[in-house]
Design a protein around this motif. Structure first.
Motif, PDB file in Angstrom:
ATOM      1  N   GLY A 199      32.895  33.622  46.747  1.00  0.00           N
ATOM      2  CA  GLY A 199      34.087  32.949  46.235  1.00  0.00           C
ATOM      3  C   GLY A 199      34.362  31.649  46.967  1.00  0.00           C
ATOM      4  N   GLY A 200      34.255  31.681  48.287  1.00  0.00           N
ATOM      5  CA  GLY A 200      34.459  30.468  49.077  1.00  0.00           C
ATOM      6  C   GLY A 200      33.368  29.438  48.834  1.00  0.00           C
ATOM      7  N   ALA A 255      44.851  35.432  41.994  1.00  0.00           N
ATOM      8  CA  ALA A 255      43.484  35.354  41.465  1.00  0.00           C
ATOM      9  C   ALA A 255      43.461  34.582  40.151  1.00  0.00           C
ATOM     10  N   LEU A 256      44.492  34.742  39.332  1.00  0.00           N
ATOM     11  CA  LEU A 256      44.527  34.038  38.050  1.00  0.00           C
ATOM     12  C   LEU A 256      44.701  32.534  38.252  1.00  0.00           C
ATOM     13  N   GLY A 313      37.921  28.040  40.008  1.00  0.00           N
ATOM     14  CA  GLY A 313      37.203  28.636  38.887  1.00  0.00           C
ATOM     15  C   GLY A 313      37.190  30.144  38.950  1.00  0.00           C
ATOM     16  N   VAL A 314      36.655  30.735  37.906  1.00  0.00           N
ATOM     17  CA  VAL A 314      36.658  32.184  37.754  1.00  0.00           C
ATOM     18  C   VAL A 314      35.891  32.871  38.885  1.00  0.00           C
ATOM     19  N   VAL A 361      38.525  36.836  44.763  1.00  0.00           N
ATOM     20  CA  VAL A 361      39.814  37.101  45.402  1.00  0.00           C
ATOM     21  C   VAL A 361      40.435  38.370  44.827  1.00  0.00           C
ATOM     22  N   TYR A 362      40.338  38.559  43.518  1.00  0.00           N
ATOM     23  CA  TYR A 362      40.913  39.767  42.925  1.00  0.00           C
ATOM     24  C   TYR A 362      40.211  41.027  43.447  1.00  0.00           C
ATOM     25  N   LEU A 363      38.904  40.978  43.547  1.00  0.00           N
ATOM     26  CA  LEU A 363      38.189  42.139  44.081  1.00  0.00           C
ATOM     27  C   LEU A 363      38.589  42.406  45.528  1.00  0.00           C
TER      28      LEU A 363
END
Length: 110
Positions: free
Chosen positions: A14-15, A81-82, A89-90, A96-98
């Motif tokens: 993610g980062g 996360a949204l 981006g997704v 982040v959501y995970l």
């Protein structure tokens, strides 16, 4: 896979995407702050359109999942996360959501 390795990989992926996004997208956007034009550039040909549409719909699927789990599993702060799913981006938003899901739920489940 141990939880620590899972979290580390999510942070790196993610980062890493967030850094790549900043390096590739921010310089031209700062030179010409045309957000509508930047969005439209994702649809310059059928192939780019396919990738752009995939990213948009992945964000929509993530949004449905976040809203559902906020109520059913007590996952809090999914809105973060949204927001990150829109920019950078997704990939970052999903990671982040995970990570948020690995925290204990507020009602003791999951």
């Amino acid at each position: 896979m141990p939880l620590a390795v899972y979290r580390l990989l999510l942070i790196l992926l993610g980062g890493g995407f967030a850094v790549a996004f900043a390096v590739m997208v921010l310089p031209p956007l700062l030179q010409d702050p045309d957000i509508i034009g930047a969005f439209a550039a994702g649809f310059v040909n059928p192939y780019a359109s396919g990738y752009a549409l995939d990213a948009i719909l992945c964000w929509c699927v993530l949004a449905v999942w976040v809203v559902h789990e906020a109520r059913s599993a007590g996952v809090r702060h999914g809105w973060i996360a949204l927001v990150l799913g829109v920019a950078p981006g997704v990939a970052t938003g999903f990671a982040v959501y995970l990570l948020l899901r690995t925290r204990p739920a507020r009602d003791g489940r999951g």
